[in-house]
Structures are given as structure tokens and as C-alpha cells.
Design an enzyme around this catalytic site. Sequence first.
Site, PDB file in Angstrom:
ATOM      1  N   PHE A 224      78.572   7.419  47.235  1.00  0.00           N
ATOM      2  CA  PHE A 224      77.532   8.333  47.719  1.00  0.00           C
ATOM      3  C   PHE A 224      76.256   7.505  47.974  1.00  0.00           C
ATOM      4  O   PHE A 224      75.209   7.776  47.424  1.00  0.00           O
ATOM      5  CB  PHE A 224      77.261   9.466  46.715  1.00  0.00           C
ATOM      6  CG  PHE A 224      78.493  10.183  46.228  1.00  0.00           C
ATOM      7  CD1 PHE A 224      78.996  11.275  46.928  1.00  0.00           C
ATOM      8  CD2 PHE A 224      79.157   9.763  45.075  1.00  0.00           C
ATOM      9  CE1 PHE A 224      80.135  11.947  46.478  1.00  0.00           C
ATOM     10  CE2 PHE A 224      80.301  10.417  44.624  1.00  0.00           C
ATOM     11  CZ  PHE A 224      80.786  11.514  45.316  1.00  0.00           C
ATOM     12  N   ASP A 246      80.027   6.401  51.763  1.00  0.00           N
ATOM     13  CA  ASP A 246      79.392   7.698  51.994  1.00  0.00           C
ATOM     14  C   ASP A 246      80.192   8.428  53.055  1.00  0.00           C
ATOM     15  O   ASP A 246      80.736   7.808  53.972  1.00  0.00           O
ATOM     16  CB  ASP A 246      77.936   7.527  52.458  1.00  0.00           C
ATOM     17  CG  ASP A 246      77.119   8.803  52.272  1.00  0.00           C
ATOM     18  OD1 ASP A 246      76.309   8.854  51.331  1.00  0.00           O
ATOM     19  OD2 ASP A 246      77.312   9.761  53.057  1.00  0.00           O
ATOM     20  N   ASN A 274      85.405   9.904  52.191  1.00  0.00           N
ATOM     21  CA  ASN A 274      85.194  10.842  51.098  1.00  0.00           C
ATOM     22  C   ASN A 274      85.334  10.071  49.782  1.00  0.00           C
ATOM     23  O   ASN A 274      86.375   9.486  49.501  1.00  0.00           O
ATOM     24  CB  ASN A 274      86.246  11.952  51.192  1.00  0.00           C
ATOM     25  CG  ASN A 274      86.054  12.994  50.104  1.00  0.00           C
ATOM     26  OD1 ASN A 274      85.668  12.675  48.969  1.00  0.00           O
ATOM     27  ND2 ASN A 274      86.324  14.233  50.456  1.00  0.00           N
ATOM     28  N   ALA A 275      84.281  10.068  48.997  1.00  0.00           N
ATOM     29  CA  ALA A 275      84.266   9.239  47.784  1.00  0.00           C
ATOM     30  C   ALA A 275      85.317   9.703  46.773  1.00  0.00           C
ATOM     31  O   ALA A 275      85.879   8.879  46.047  1.00  0.00           O
ATOM     32  CB  ALA A 275      82.873   9.271  47.156  1.00  0.00           C
ATOM     33  N   ASP A 295      76.431   8.779  42.704  1.00  0.00           N
ATOM     34  CA  ASP A 295      75.202   9.564  42.940  1.00  0.00           C
ATOM     35  C   ASP A 295      75.485  10.677  43.941  1.00  0.00           C
ATOM     36  O   ASP A 295      74.974  10.673  45.061  1.00  0.00           O
ATOM     37  CB  ASP A 295      74.098   8.623  43.461  1.00  0.00           C
ATOM     38  CG  ASP A 295      72.759   9.335  43.597  1.00  0.00           C
ATOM     39  OD1 ASP A 295      72.574  10.400  42.965  1.00  0.00           O
ATOM     40  OD2 ASP A 295      71.901   8.829  44.339  1.00  0.00           O
ATOM     41  N   CYS A 335      71.928  15.452  40.305  1.00  0.00           N
ATOM     42  CA  CYS A 335      70.608  15.876  40.790  1.00  0.00           C
ATOM     43  C   CYS A 335      70.516  17.393  40.839  1.00  0.00           C
ATOM     44  O   CYS A 335      69.660  17.945  41.496  1.00  0.00           O
ATOM     45  CB  CYS A 335      70.316  15.270  42.153  1.00  0.00           C
ATOM     46  SG  CYS A 335      71.514  15.741  43.401  1.00  0.00           S
TER      47      CYS A 335
HETATM   48  N1  SAH Z   1      72.564   7.194  46.357  1.00  0.00           N
HETATM   49  C1  SAH Z   1      71.687   7.587  47.441  1.00  0.00           C
HETATM   50  C2  SAH Z   1      71.486   9.078  47.559  1.00  0.00           C
HETATM   51  C3  SAH Z   1      72.761   9.860  47.646  1.00  0.00           C
HETATM   52  S1  SAH Z   1      72.565  11.508  48.205  1.00  0.00           S
HETATM   53  C4  SAH Z   1      70.342   6.886  47.206  1.00  0.00           C
HETATM   54  O1  SAH Z   1      70.107   6.384  46.130  1.00  0.00           O
HETATM   55  O2  SAH Z   1      69.539   6.867  48.133  1.00  0.00           O
HETATM   56  C5  SAH Z   1      74.213  12.017  48.274  1.00  0.00           C
HETATM   57  C6  SAH Z   1      75.043  11.408  49.385  1.00  0.00           C
HETATM   58  O3  SAH Z   1      76.370  11.830  49.204  1.00  0.00           O
HETATM   59  C7  SAH Z   1      74.659  11.805  50.793  1.00  0.00           C
HETATM   60  O4  SAH Z   1      74.344  10.659  51.542  1.00  0.00           O
HETATM   61  C8  SAH Z   1      75.913  12.492  51.362  1.00  0.00           C
HETATM   62  O5  SAH Z   1      76.177  12.146  52.713  1.00  0.00           O
HETATM   63  C9  SAH Z   1      76.976  11.924  50.484  1.00  0.00           C
HETATM   64  N2  SAH Z   1      78.196  12.729  50.298  1.00  0.00           N
HETATM   65  C10 SAH Z   1      78.330  14.058  50.181  1.00  0.00           C
HETATM   66  N3  SAH Z   1      79.602  14.381  49.920  1.00  0.00           N
HETATM   67  C11 SAH Z   1      80.314  13.216  49.872  1.00  0.00           C
HETATM   68  C12 SAH Z   1      81.678  12.885  49.645  1.00  0.00           C
HETATM   69  N4  SAH Z   1      82.590  13.823  49.382  1.00  0.00           N
HETATM   70  N5  SAH Z   1      82.032  11.588  49.671  1.00  0.00           N
HETATM   71  C13 SAH Z   1      81.122  10.617  49.910  1.00  0.00           C
HETATM   72  N6  SAH Z   1      79.813  10.889  50.153  1.00  0.00           N
HETATM   73  C14 SAH Z   1      79.419  12.159  50.125  1.00  0.00           C
END
Ligand code: SAH
Length: 392
Positions: A224, A246, A274-275, A295, A335
Amino acid sequence: MGVVRIQEGRLRRIAEGHPWVYRTEIAAVEGAPADGALVEVRGPRGNLLGTGVYNSASMISVRLLVHGGGAVDDALVEARVRRAVAYRAYFDDPGCDSRRLIFGEADLLPGVIADRFADVVVLQVLSLGMERWTDLIVRTLVDAAEPRTVLLRNDEPIRLKEGLPLYRRTAYGPEPGETTILENGLRFGVDPTGGQKTGFYLDQRENHAFLRRFAAGRRVLDCFCYAGGFALNAAAAGAREVLGIDVSEDAVARARANAALNGLADRTAFEAANAFDRLRELGRAKERYDVVVLDPPAFTKSHSGKDAAVRGYKEINLSGMRLLPAGGILATHSCSYHMAEDLFVETVLSAARDLGRSVRIVALRPQAPDHPVLAGYPESKYLKSLWLEMLD
Ligand code: SAH
């Protein structure tokens, strides 16, 4: 001035400093206040609890601007904007030119968010109560923070719940374009008109920096990753190899560009995926990382989604821990205000127990201090950053 009377038994939260009166807590509305008008909030026996702005269209019917007595006027709003900007000076850092200047209720300005990205301020006014002070807030920000541009980004759908229209306009200075900000000495491209949130996750600034302690010479996975905040701090601190994941193609493109901007492209790779799936695949492939950062976005925006959120956190933390050998570091985040801190910690620790692994709690860290926490308003404390060391 109209009067909103609170039901017996619903006073404590307000007395403790909470700035909202919910529709369901009201016994009577007297004097037919218009939406957006100032009202006095009184207890069942007529005692004055505070003054705020009324909005019959919102579940949050009154947003209090003062508790107890005291006038609500332009001077009060201007003073609060100035104090909010001045407060951030405590956290000035030569390696950072961007920060949140106003954090809504926590700066006693309900629904007002202002983020500074280098010389651009992105302002959001998300409550009807503050809408009428928009021009004053812009003028005061221009005077106190001296930006080149103020972009009013009133396009958050949450405004619809307040009965407010969605729009975006440049309220001061030239149209902002792509902007480069400095965070922890690293450069990040930010598009103030697009991007998630108001453009960058400023609330993770200190946690991004904390990662540097664990990164030198190591293999780091940033799940993420958005624009690469954690990934690039790790690479800058000497990580051997960093992979960021991401689901958003835009975020991944942005992270790659940021890596190049800082001369870190050789040690970093970013994947749009997808994470949840990638974490499982990496586990099956017996990949190992020394440091894993998780995150994710808020899994729940309401109390009712809590159980699903717990399952989501449990799953990614199990998968993340499987990638970590003894001595590995997990930096895991939530968050969502609705995921209480103790429940989040317990959920993550239960993942370690399920795997039969011992862990050390390295740190439990909050959001960056430019996102302050207001006593009596627990919603303002939302970010949890839990760091574990795998002991076996
Ligand atoms: N770590 C980042 C903030 C992350 S915000 C920082 O420190 O700046 C959360 C992120 O998760 C977003 O960019 C969103 O696109 C991503 N996201 C949402 N669902 C997801 C998924 N299933 N797999 C991977 N990324 C995802």
C-alpha cells in the site's frame, strides 16, 4: 439567536469538549434557525453549553465553535487560523517544506482542512458551518502562511451530506500545477488538483523517517505504498532492495517517478497489484523480507464495519509476518478511527500467536504532530503505527 436544547443524559460528551451535537441528541429546536445560522446549545435546564452553527440537513446538527460562553465572530475564526499556522512552527524541520496547517476540529475549525505543499496551500471547507468564513480563512492563510497559491478543493463527496455543492477553484494566486515537495530531505511530486487525500499522506512523515532506522542493507517490502513514502525513505537509508506495491496504477507511476527524482531507481521497484493477493503469492514463493510495511486504507468508515476490518487487518498481518524471518521488522498501520488502538494491537498480536511466533513491540506511534489530537474529540486520534520485531 435560535436555541438547540439537548436531551437529558446526552450532555457528557459535549461537556468533555466534543464539538458535535447529533440530530438524535436534540430535545427541541427553538426560534426556527436557518441552516448555517449560529445557535446557542443549552441543556435541559437552560444552562448554556456553547455556541455553534446549525444545519438541519446534516446528522451533525450543530458544530460547536465555543464551549460555554464567548462570542463567535470573524475575529475568533481569524485568530484560530493564525494559531493553527503558528502551532506548526514547533515542528519545523529543514528537510520538510510541507505540512497540514489546519486539521479541522482539532484546530477548533470544524470541517476545515488546509495542507501546505511547498508554496501551494490546498484548502477544504467540508462543513456548512464554516462555509461562510471561506474568504476570511483564505485571506488569513495567505497572510500567515504566505503561499503562492491557495486551491480550494471543495470536491469531497462528504460535502453532499452537509447539503453543500461540489466545486474546485483557485482562491488566491496562479493556477497550481505539478508541485515538488520536500519530506525528510526527499523530493516527491504532488498534483494538488488530483491525487488522493489533498495530494500526499503528510500524516506519515515521522513514521516514514522512523523506517530509516531499520533499513540499511536490508530487503524491504512496502505494501500500500501510494507515492512511495516508506519505500523511498528506506532506499535513502541504504536499503539493499525495496519493492513497493499499490493497487493504483497512478500511485505506482508516481512512486517510480519519485524514485527517479531522488536517484533511487536502481534499488527500488514498484508493482501495481492487489496487496492481499501479492502478499499471499510472495509467501507461497517463499520470498523473505527483512522489513515489511503495511499501510492499507481505512477498512471501515463506520463502527458497523468493525468485524470485517478486524478480519482484513488479521489477514494482511498474518501474510506480512510469514515473509519475515527471525529478526525481521513489521511496521503495520491502521488509519481508521473506528478501529480502536487496543483492538488493532490485539488483532496484530493475535496474528503472531496464530503463527506461534514471539514478537517484541518496538514502538506504537501516532500520526504526525501537524495532525494534532483534541482532548474530548477522540475522532482526531486516528492513526496507529505499530512496529514489531519477530523474535523467532
Ligand atoms: N503508505 C502510503 C499511504 C497509503 S494510503 C504513504 O505512506 O504515503 C493507502 C493506499 O492503499 C492507497 O494508495 C491505495 O491506492 C492503496 N490500496 C487500496 N487498496 C489496495 C489493495 N487491495 N492492494 C494494494 N493497494 C491498495
